[in-house]
Design a protein around this motif. Sequence first.
Motif, PDB file in Angstrom:
ATOM      1  N   LEU B  93       0.830  -1.206   0.000  1.00 29.98           N
ATOM      2  CA  LEU B  93       0.000   0.000   0.000  1.00 29.98           C
ATOM      3  C   LEU B  93       0.866   1.258   0.000  1.00 29.98           C
ATOM      4  O   LEU B  93       0.514   2.260  -0.620  1.00 29.98           O
ATOM      5  CB  LEU B  93      -0.941   0.005   1.213  1.00 29.98           C
ATOM      6  CG  LEU B  93      -1.903  -1.167   1.354  1.00 29.98           C
ATOM      7  CD1 LEU B  93      -2.771  -0.994   2.584  1.00 29.98           C
ATOM      8  CD2 LEU B  93      -2.794  -1.267   0.122  1.00 29.98           C
ATOM      9  N   PHE B  94       1.993   1.192   0.698  1.00 24.90           N
ATOM     10  CA  PHE B  94       2.876   2.363   0.750  1.00 24.90           C
ATOM     11  C   PHE B  94       3.538   2.641  -0.600  1.00 24.90           C
ATOM     12  O   PHE B  94       4.042   3.743  -0.820  1.00 24.90           O
ATOM     13  CB  PHE B  94       3.950   2.175   1.830  1.00 24.90           C
ATOM     14  CG  PHE B  94       3.413   2.297   3.232  1.00 24.90           C
ATOM     15  CD1 PHE B  94       2.290   3.065   3.503  1.00 24.90           C
ATOM     16  CD2 PHE B  94       4.022   1.645   4.292  1.00 24.90           C
ATOM     17  CE1 PHE B  94       1.793   3.176   4.791  1.00 24.90           C
ATOM     18  CE2 PHE B  94       3.535   1.753   5.580  1.00 24.90           C
ATOM     19  CZ  PHE B  94       2.407   2.521   5.834  1.00 24.90           C
ATOM     20  N   SER B  95       3.521   1.642  -1.483  1.00 23.31           N
ATOM     21  CA  SER B  95       4.124   1.860  -2.805  1.00 23.31           C
ATOM     22  C   SER B  95       3.191   2.660  -3.733  1.00 23.31           C
ATOM     23  O   SER B  95       3.607   3.108  -4.797  1.00 23.31           O
ATOM     24  CB  SER B  95       4.473   0.524  -3.446  1.00 23.31           C
ATOM     25  OG  SER B  95       3.284  -0.166  -3.753  1.00 23.31           O
ATOM     26  N   TYR B  96       1.921   2.842  -3.298  1.00 24.73           N
ATOM     27  CA  TYR B  96       0.972   3.640  -4.101  1.00 24.73           C
ATOM     28  C   TYR B  96       1.369   5.119  -4.039  1.00 24.73           C
ATOM     29  O   TYR B  96       1.901   5.558  -3.023  1.00 24.73           O
ATOM     30  CB  TYR B  96      -0.452   3.480  -3.549  1.00 24.73           C
ATOM     31  CG  TYR B  96      -1.166   2.233  -4.005  1.00 24.73           C
ATOM     32  CD1 TYR B  96      -2.201   2.313  -4.919  1.00 24.73           C
ATOM     33  CD2 TYR B  96      -0.811   0.990  -3.503  1.00 24.73           C
ATOM     34  CE1 TYR B  96      -2.867   1.159  -5.335  1.00 24.73           C
ATOM     35  CE2 TYR B  96      -1.467  -0.161  -3.907  1.00 24.73           C
ATOM     36  CZ  TYR B  96      -2.496  -0.069  -4.827  1.00 24.73           C
ATOM     37  OH  TYR B  96      -3.144  -1.191  -5.232  1.00 24.73           O
ATOM     38  N   PRO B  97       1.089   5.875  -5.086  1.00 24.66           N
ATOM     39  CA  PRO B  97       1.438   7.309  -5.046  1.00 24.66           C
ATOM     40  C   PRO B  97       0.468   8.089  -4.166  1.00 24.66           C
ATOM     41  O   PRO B  97      -0.314   8.908  -4.640  1.00 24.66           O
ATOM     42  CB  PRO B  97       1.334   7.729  -6.509  1.00 24.66           C
ATOM     43  CG  PRO B  97       0.347   6.785  -7.098  1.00 24.66           C
ATOM     44  CD  PRO B  97       0.474   5.501  -6.378  1.00 24.66           C
ATOM     45  N   LEU B  98       0.491   7.803  -2.886  1.00 23.88           N
ATOM     46  CA  LEU B  98      -0.443   8.430  -1.935  1.00 23.88           C
ATOM     47  C   LEU B  98       0.302   8.779  -0.655  1.00 23.88           C
ATOM     48  O   LEU B  98       1.226   8.082  -0.255  1.00 23.88           O
ATOM     49  CB  LEU B  98      -1.559   7.445  -1.571  1.00 23.88           C
ATOM     50  CG  LEU B  98      -2.796   7.344  -2.437  1.00 23.88           C
ATOM     51  CD1 LEU B  98      -3.711   6.272  -1.879  1.00 23.88           C
ATOM     52  CD2 LEU B  98      -3.552   8.658  -2.515  1.00 23.88           C
ATOM     53  N   LYS B  99      -0.158   9.847  -0.009  1.00 21.90           N
ATOM     54  CA  LYS B  99       0.397  10.200   1.305  1.00 21.90           C
ATOM     55  C   LYS B  99      -0.129   9.171   2.300  1.00 21.90           C
ATOM     56  O   LYS B  99      -1.177   8.549   2.080  1.00 21.90           O
ATOM     57  CB  LYS B  99      -0.108  11.603   1.709  1.00 21.90           C
ATOM     58  CG  LYS B  99       0.339  12.702   0.780  1.00 21.90           C
ATOM     59  CD  LYS B  99       1.389  13.548   1.434  1.00 21.90           C
ATOM     60  CE  LYS B  99       1.774  14.698   0.518  1.00 21.90           C
ATOM     61  NZ  LYS B  99       3.131  15.138   0.695  1.00 21.90           N
ATOM     62  N   ARG B 100       0.556   9.062   3.437  1.00 18.36           N
ATOM     63  CA  ARG B 100       0.153   8.037   4.405  1.00 18.36           C
ATOM     64  C   ARG B 100      -1.228   8.335   5.018  1.00 18.36           C
ATOM     65  O   ARG B 100      -1.935   7.426   5.389  1.00 18.36           O
ATOM     66  CB  ARG B 100       1.202   7.911   5.504  1.00 18.36           C
ATOM     67  CG  ARG B 100       2.407   7.153   5.015  1.00 18.36           C
ATOM     68  CD  ARG B 100       3.193   6.556   6.144  1.00 18.36           C
ATOM     69  NE  ARG B 100       4.348   5.842   5.622  1.00 18.36           N
ATOM     70  CZ  ARG B 100       5.206   5.189   6.369  1.00 18.36           C
ATOM     71  NH1 ARG B 100       5.059   5.160   7.680  1.00 18.36           N
ATOM     72  NH2 ARG B 100       6.224   4.556   5.834  1.00 18.36           N
ATOM     73  N   TYR B 101      -1.559   9.642   5.118  1.00 16.05           N
ATOM     74  CA  TYR B 101      -2.871   9.967   5.709  1.00 16.05           C
ATOM     75  C   TYR B 101      -4.012   9.416   4.841  1.00 16.05           C
ATOM     76  O   TYR B 101      -5.051   9.003   5.351  1.00 16.05           O
ATOM     77  CB  TYR B 101      -3.014  11.483   5.974  1.00 16.05           C
ATOM     78  CG  TYR B 101      -3.341  12.325   4.761  1.00 16.05           C
ATOM     79  CD1 TYR B 101      -4.652  12.495   4.345  1.00 16.05           C
ATOM     80  CD2 TYR B 101      -2.334  12.956   4.041  1.00 16.05           C
ATOM     81  CE1 TYR B 101      -4.958  13.258   3.237  1.00 16.05           C
ATOM     82  CE2 TYR B 101      -2.631  13.723   2.927  1.00 16.05           C
ATOM     83  CZ  TYR B 101      -3.945  13.866   2.527  1.00 16.05           C
ATOM     84  OH  TYR B 101      -4.242  14.622   1.417  1.00 16.05           O
ATOM     85  N   ALA B 102      -3.781   9.400   3.515  1.00 17.26           N
ATOM     86  CA  ALA B 102      -4.825   8.896   2.605  1.00 17.26           C
ATOM     87  C   ALA B 102      -4.977   7.380   2.767  1.00 17.26           C
ATOM     88  O   ALA B 102      -6.101   6.861   2.767  1.00 17.26           O
ATOM     89  CB  ALA B 102      -4.477   9.246   1.174  1.00 17.26           C
ATOM     90  N   ILE B 103      -3.871   6.689   2.956  1.00 13.80           N
ATOM     91  CA  ILE B 103      -3.923   5.229   3.166  1.00 13.80           C
ATOM     92  C   ILE B 103      -4.618   4.939   4.500  1.00 13.80           C
ATOM     93  O   ILE B 103      -5.485   4.069   4.598  1.00 13.80           O
ATOM     94  CB  ILE B 103      -2.494   4.630   3.154  1.00 13.80           C
ATOM     95  CG1 ILE B 103      -1.847   4.879   1.790  1.00 13.80           C
ATOM     96  CG2 ILE B 103      -2.508   3.145   3.478  1.00 13.80           C
ATOM     97  CD1 ILE B 103      -0.363   4.573   1.737  1.00 13.80           C
TER      98      ILE B 103
END
Lengths: 199, 271
Positions: B93-103
Amino acid sequence: MKRWINFIGRIGTVAIAVGLAILIAYLIPPITMGGQSSTAGPIPMPSENFLIQQSSALSPQSGIRFTLATNGTLDMYGFEMGTSQIYEWLNSHAHQNQTELFLDFKDQYASLLVMQRQVPVGNSRIEHVPTKVENVTFFFVNPSQTQTVEFSWRTELLQTIAPKGNLLLAIGVTVPIGLILATPWLLSFAKPKRKQPKV
Amino acid sequence: MANKKFKGKPFLEIFASSLQEDYRFPLLEFFAFLYALGTFVLANISVVPEEQSVYGLVSSLMGLPVIIFMILVFKNIAYGLGGDLEKGTIQTLFSYPLKRYAIFLAKLLSAVGAALLVLFGIQMFALVVLAPAMILPYISTVMTTYLASLSYPLLLASVILLFTLIVRKGGLAIVIGIVMFFAGTIFQSLATFVSLGIRSPLLLQILSVVNPSVAMQYHYHNLSVPAENLGTETIWAPTSTEVLTYMGTAYLLVFAVLLLSYYFFSRRMNL
């Protein structure tokens, strides 16, 4: 697209599950409680043009059932008010004849009328399950000025899960909507999956 | 514009896959069935003034259905997120182009938000079917009763989330959650007895900070004891403003624990 079909399909299956739960609630029969059972009559009417039956407080889970026997048509009304308030009003208007008296009463308290039915000739059953907590007083009125009607009745309190009419309406809404929403998702299982080409 | 579209899609991707994992067919349908049937079977309408009756009706649904809700949420957090942490799938999931707050938000919305929506949506629908003329005119009473009753389960869910993130194991967190839930119930009974004994509502007031449904209960049914002059002495009768204050404090507490969880998720996890 497939994700949306999945999402809407699951909403549909949830709606079907809710509909089935309501169906089970609908199929549970009401329990009759003898606590408030009473009998009266035969009472000649129009020597008394209307009769008053006080009920205890009713709720969506506690209704009332009337078992009636009459040799003429009667009108039945339910007003959301206590008997003492009604008798007070009737006593202050005692100079009128009874038919006019009831019509005046009905006009004045039209906003408190919660139920109106016709009692047919012969034996019949009338149930009233309100949609909120109500303290209802019932009136049996002989609409005829000339014909004498004899009738008798018995009341029983009904313990129900919920008003049957509302449950039936909810089943009629949730199950068809659920089926419509879930069908594309369920059909997607029936489609043959494409075979992976052998490498 | 193109960048915005790009960010929304991965969020939905994570949210959808979390929903898929947390509510596998027919788990959600089974819970929905229980919530709907439970509303009709457990509902208790007492013949008291309308607003009290509405409060009594809604709070009669806060027993077993809320326990079922908590089991679902605990499972989602402890086994869903806990499992991701234990197995290391969170790395994907952390490999997605997203900030951690969105995950974090996607996981939280799936584990708690969706479960809350199902509980609230189905119970509200069933309540309207059961007693429409009671529920619709007193919708504010219904909403405040729900808000007050669900703050403690949500606080427990937040604590479990925090605990899962700290220990990175779901099993232990779920045990802690169940123990805290029963401890809360026992403490409430104990606080009532002590308050009646010492004729002071202090303990109940402290408890209301974390569980405002206690204050709401005594708002509708005052806590009183027989007085010496044959009357009754009211120990505690919180006003509606007081109840709202307790509710605000309780939700602030939930928010604070969630913020702390996010802090652990974003900074303290060496992933």
